[in-house]
Scaffold this active site. Structure first.
Site, mmCIF file in Angstrom:
data_model
loop_
_atom_site.group_PDB
_atom_site.id
_atom_site.type_symbol
_atom_site.label_atom_id
_atom_site.label_comp_id
_atom_site.label_asym_id
_atom_site.label_seq_id
_atom_site.Cartn_x
_atom_site.Cartn_y
_atom_site.Cartn_z
ATOM 1 N N PRO A 80 0.842 -1.203 0.000
ATOM 2 C CA PRO A 80 0.000 0.000 0.000
ATOM 3 C C PRO A 80 0.878 1.253 0.000
ATOM 4 O O PRO A 80 1.983 1.242 0.557
ATOM 5 C CB PRO A 80 -0.785 -0.106 1.317
ATOM 6 N N LYS A 81 0.407 2.316 -0.630
ATOM 7 C CA LYS A 81 1.132 3.583 -0.621
ATOM 8 C C LYS A 81 0.567 4.438 0.511
ATOM 9 O O LYS A 81 -0.563 4.913 0.446
ATOM 10 C CB LYS A 81 0.999 4.314 -1.956
ATOM 11 N N TRP A 82 1.359 4.632 1.548
ATOM 12 C CA TRP A 82 0.911 5.357 2.733
ATOM 13 C C TRP A 82 0.973 6.861 2.499
ATOM 14 O O TRP A 82 1.875 7.368 1.829
ATOM 15 C CB TRP A 82 1.763 4.961 3.940
ATOM 16 N N ASP B 153 -2.993 5.899 -0.459
ATOM 17 C CA ASP B 153 -2.772 6.719 -1.645
ATOM 18 C C ASP B 153 -2.612 5.936 -2.936
ATOM 19 O O ASP B 153 -2.390 6.516 -3.985
ATOM 20 C CB ASP B 153 -1.496 7.548 -1.408
ATOM 21 N N GLY B 154 -2.696 4.603 -2.888
ATOM 22 C CA GLY B 154 -2.494 3.793 -4.063
ATOM 23 C C GLY B 154 -1.642 2.587 -3.734
ATOM 24 O O GLY B 154 -1.712 2.031 -2.625
#
Length: 361
Positions: free
Chosen positions: A28-30, A175-176
């Protein structure tokens, strides 16, 4: 402090791609403050993307790192504030405060967590030249999440699962997705990873512009366009800006926007932007930047008569989290029709279901 990898270090970066690539490790994009943590016994430093230390702003993390990580290590990760409603970037920004008393109070009221996703050094060993698969395995051995403040990011090599994460985790404020080559070494300040981010569109009201930093009276250039959306009370809220124009387009915009400039006797919905009190009841442009208090945030007000379509990634409260991108003018839309109701809302997802123990108990 005497470590195999010493501060300051610029973190490894990612380049944007439109789709999740195959044959990689996915995370996951934190959405927080990127930070490289250096620990040597009782000495702890929290570095930032611009290599400025953030240690003084997060005293609770300093103590957590000493309690939850090995005596000597260097980790890459993200500082976040987790709530019942997902990640709270606005609360995180409030933590950057010059007053020590305020820093202490906020560390108790809105404690931060650290999400670890890479290992640069452990003990006397420099891990930066080792493949990511080896760094990840070692990271799993030292970040257990048992202490409640330092957590290991989830990771998978299943591309289908990564695609589900991309869709589902947005509801928790993520965030993605990040994709990392399994055999990649750690390359500071190099775009050696891939990021896949959410994008959406919205029709916004043009309400003003700022001059470009290179603009002169002889050669005026528009820097950025100020965007607004109407809330349920009928107030025009500032939601972000559009920039990234070519020099030719910046010059063209000067003439294009001139007919919208206000006469001396005309009012503007953001006329009180310079008053600190006005920002309490309405989101206006010009609030002092926590990162650069001397930055000039004044703007040229325009009659809010034109609509433009923009591309954005996601919302941070009532505004766009990052710079929006111009798509086209929407002269077929009326400004009053540009409300928050047009924006998509992702399905809510609990942070604790992504990382056990993350967020309020």
């Amino acid at each position: 402090m005497d470590l195999p990898v010493m501060p300051p270090v610029s973190p490894m970066l990612a380049k944007s791609v439109p789709q999740i690539p195959p044959d990689a490790s996915y995370e996951p994009k934190w959405d927080g403050f990127r930070s490289i943590v250096f620990r040597d016994g009782d000495e702890v430093e929290l570095g930032s993307r611009n290599e400025r230390p953030m240690t003084r702003y997060f005293p609770e993390l300093v103590e957590a790192i000493k309690a939850e990580l090995p005596e000597r290590c260097v980790l890459d990760g993200e500082i976040v504030i987790a709530t019942d409603h997902g990640l709270d970037f606005e609360a995180l920004q409030q933590r950057i405060h010059p007053a020590a008393s305020r820093v202490k109070l906020l560390s108790e009221q809105t404690p931060a967590a650290f999400i670890a996703f890479d290992l640069l050094a452990l003990g006397d060993e420099d891990y930066t030249a080792r493949p990511f698969a080896e760094r990840r395995k070692a990271l799993q051995g030292i970040v257990t999440g048992q202490g409640g403040s330092v957590h290991l990011t989830p990771a998978t090599t299943d591309q289908e699962l990564a695609q589900r994460w991309f869709t589902e985790f947005e509801g928790a404020g993520l965030d993605g997705v990040i994709a990392k080559p399994m055999d990649g070494v750690y390359q500071p300040d190099k775009r050696a990873m891939f990021k896949i981010k959410h994008t959406r569109t919205a029709d916004c009201v043009l309400a003003g512009f700022r001059w470009h930093k290179t603009s002169t009276p002889e050669k005026p250039l528009v820097g950025s366009l100020l965007l607004g959306l109407y809330n349920d009370d009928g107030k025009l809220q500032h939601v972000g800006v559009v920039g990234a124009f070519t020099a030719k387009r910046r010059a063209e915009l000067v003439d294009e926007l001139r007919p919208l400039q206000l006469a001396d006797d005309e009012d503007h919905p953001w006329a009180q932007w310079a008053s600190a009190e006005a920002h309490q009841g309405q989101r206006l442009p010009g609030n002092v930047s926590r990162w650069n208090a001397s930055k000039d945030l004044s703007f040229v007000p325009l009659r809010p008569e034109r609509v433009l379509e923009v591309k954005y990634e996601h919302m941070e409260g009532t505004r766009f989290r990052h710079l929006a991108h111009f798509i086209r003018w929407r002269d077929d839309r009326t400004p009053t029709s540009c409300t928050y109701q047009q924006l998509e809302e992702p399905v809510t997802f609990r942070l604790g279901d992504i990382v056990p123990g993350l967020g309020p108990a």
